[in-house]
Design a protein around this motif. Sequence first.
Motif, PDB file in Angstrom:
ATOM      1  N   ARG A  94       0.844  -1.189   0.000  1.00  0.00           N
ATOM      2  CA  ARG A  94       0.000   0.000   0.000  1.00  0.00           C
ATOM      3  C   ARG A  94       0.882   1.242   0.000  1.00  0.00           C
ATOM      4  O   ARG A  94       1.902   1.284   0.699  1.00  0.00           O
ATOM      5  N   PRO A  95       0.518   2.264  -0.752  1.00  0.00           N
ATOM      6  CA  PRO A  95       1.288   3.515  -0.705  1.00  0.00           C
ATOM      7  C   PRO A  95       1.116   4.186   0.644  1.00  0.00           C
ATOM      8  O   PRO A  95       0.162   3.911   1.379  1.00  0.00           O
ATOM      9  N   GLY A  96       2.048   5.060   0.983  1.00  0.00           N
ATOM     10  CA  GLY A  96       2.031   5.676   2.305  1.00  0.00           C
ATOM     11  C   GLY A  96       1.947   7.195   2.276  1.00  0.00           C
ATOM     12  O   GLY A  96       2.242   7.830   1.257  1.00  0.00           O
ATOM     13  N   ILE A  97       1.560   7.762   3.406  1.00  0.00           N
ATOM     14  CA  ILE A  97       1.587   9.214   3.570  1.00  0.00           C
ATOM     15  C   ILE A  97       3.033   9.691   3.631  1.00  0.00           C
ATOM     16  O   ILE A  97       3.389  10.735   3.097  1.00  0.00           O
ATOM     17  N   THR A  98       3.866   8.921   4.310  1.00  0.00           N
ATOM     18  CA  THR A  98       5.292   9.184   4.350  1.00  0.00           C
ATOM     19  C   THR A  98       6.022   7.879   4.071  1.00  0.00           C
ATOM     20  O   THR A  98       5.403   6.810   4.026  1.00  0.00           O
ATOM     21  N   GLY A  99       7.324   7.950   3.860  1.00  0.00           N
ATOM     22  CA  GLY A  99       8.061   6.733   3.529  1.00  0.00           C
ATOM     23  C   GLY A  99       9.551   6.891   3.761  1.00  0.00           C
ATOM     24  O   GLY A  99      10.037   7.966   4.153  1.00  0.00           O
ATOM     25  N   TRP A 100      10.275   5.809   3.515  1.00  0.00           N
ATOM     26  CA  TRP A 100      11.726   5.796   3.713  1.00  0.00           C
ATOM     27  C   TRP A 100      12.409   6.798   2.790  1.00  0.00           C
ATOM     28  O   TRP A 100      13.384   7.439   3.163  1.00  0.00           O
ATOM     29  N   ALA A 101      11.906   6.942   1.571  1.00  0.00           N
ATOM     30  CA  ALA A 101      12.482   7.908   0.642  1.00  0.00           C
ATOM     31  C   ALA A 101      12.302   9.332   1.152  1.00  0.00           C
ATOM     32  O   ALA A 101      13.222  10.160   1.093  1.00  0.00           O
ATOM     33  N   GLN A 102      11.113   9.634   1.679  1.00  0.00           N
ATOM     34  CA  GLN A 102      10.811  10.992   2.104  1.00  0.00           C
ATOM     35  C   GLN A 102      11.663  11.419   3.301  1.00  0.00           C
ATOM     36  O   GLN A 102      12.167  12.542   3.332  1.00  0.00           O
TER      37      GLN A 102
END
Length: 464
Positions: A407-415
């Motif tokens: 599932r896509p996220g509001i925030t992530g490791w890239a951000q």
Amino acid sequence: MIKDNQKILNALLALIDAGICFASMMLAYALHFWNYQGVHLEIAYYVKLQLYIIPIYFFLYHYFDLHDSFRHKSLVSEIGSVVQANTIGTILIFVLVFFLKEVHVSRFVILMFGILNVVFSSVFRFSLRKLLRRMRARGYNLKHLLLVGWNDVSAEFYDRVLANHSLGYDFVGYLEHTKAYTAGRSIAYAGGFSSLPSLLDRKGIDQVIISLDYNDFSELGGLIEACEKAGVKSNLLPFYTKYLPTRPYIDEVEGMPLINIRKVPIDNILNSFSKRLFDIVVSLFSLVLFSPLMAMTALGIKLTSPGPVIYKQERIGRQKQPFQMYKFRSMKVENDNSDMNTWGTGNDCRRTKFGALIRKFSIDELPQLINVLKGDMSLVGPRPERPYFVDKFKEEIPLYMLKHLMRPGITGWAQVNGWRGDTSIEERIKCDMYYIENWTFLLDVKILLLTVFKGFVNRNESMR
């Protein structure tokens, strides 16, 4: 030699863990029974109980590889292992007390012991990592590596290891049929493949990294045999490394190993359930917590520009399924659908003044908490993209479509690593793949904490 030092360090780890275990129990007892006037077992009983508990914890920590070298382990995964070991250990203590038929043992003391042991073990391991990294950066406690084969893959490995001195690796040199072009890298040519046995006999080499091109694979067996004969650990760095996950999973079919190219931890039903439950609980709490801010933001949008408060945009989610992602509107209303195939930038003239403010602090992302509750998104995961860019990037960026495994996220490791807004898609995908292949519950917690402490202020003014 590094092997002898590692054995000593492993033994010290076990002894210190035993000491932490004992100290945690004594402190738990003191916290509960300080000035306690009721009937309770004396401290001597809890001291004797350690004769059972410390061996149990020794085997648990050994099972979770907590007494091995953590040179390759992340701190998050190690603390996760500490939590797992102590959870199981606490349950075993309750079982042990039941069989000992001692009804007056305090359940609070045992639970407090488990919590304190996790805290002290984690702090100790964090401090030890810091100390060892400083020592390695200064040239102590180094592990000496020999590269067998010089090519693009081994050159990249050399560059990455050399860029992080805290890993504590030193390169003795490389072997190749003839002296290779190393593009100015300061690694010595140590001879041909046939030189390996004599080099290993001289000692001073702790590990051999074998990185052969396809044409040299016929020599692999002999090289491994030479390492085993000398009692030196060997590792394979194959030419197809770019196709492998960071943690390959090996299946077995009739005794034959099969490398699973994409083993996704979240496919495990327990992992999936725990992540979804966490999403629901935290998103509900966050909606209540931020409801005043969201109400003021909605009012600000209404007062500063005509149009709807909530902006909906089609994005591609898990299993490539489209969904409507919600955001607070930060731009002027346009009816030409140009937003579906244009890339937002920091100086986008379509932004309103109030929109620029809420984007700077990522307030425009808050309505995505509703997407999380609906199940379209997760709190943490790869950021979703519009269909136009998905079709574009899947042809241009290797592994791009694999981001849709979660599932896509509001925030992530890239951000939280700075790859947000108008930045490199390639670097973002590298971060997304690392997250997908190395997901743990503690990694999600870490990303959320990093988002809170350094991710709200958005210098690129768009999380995408």
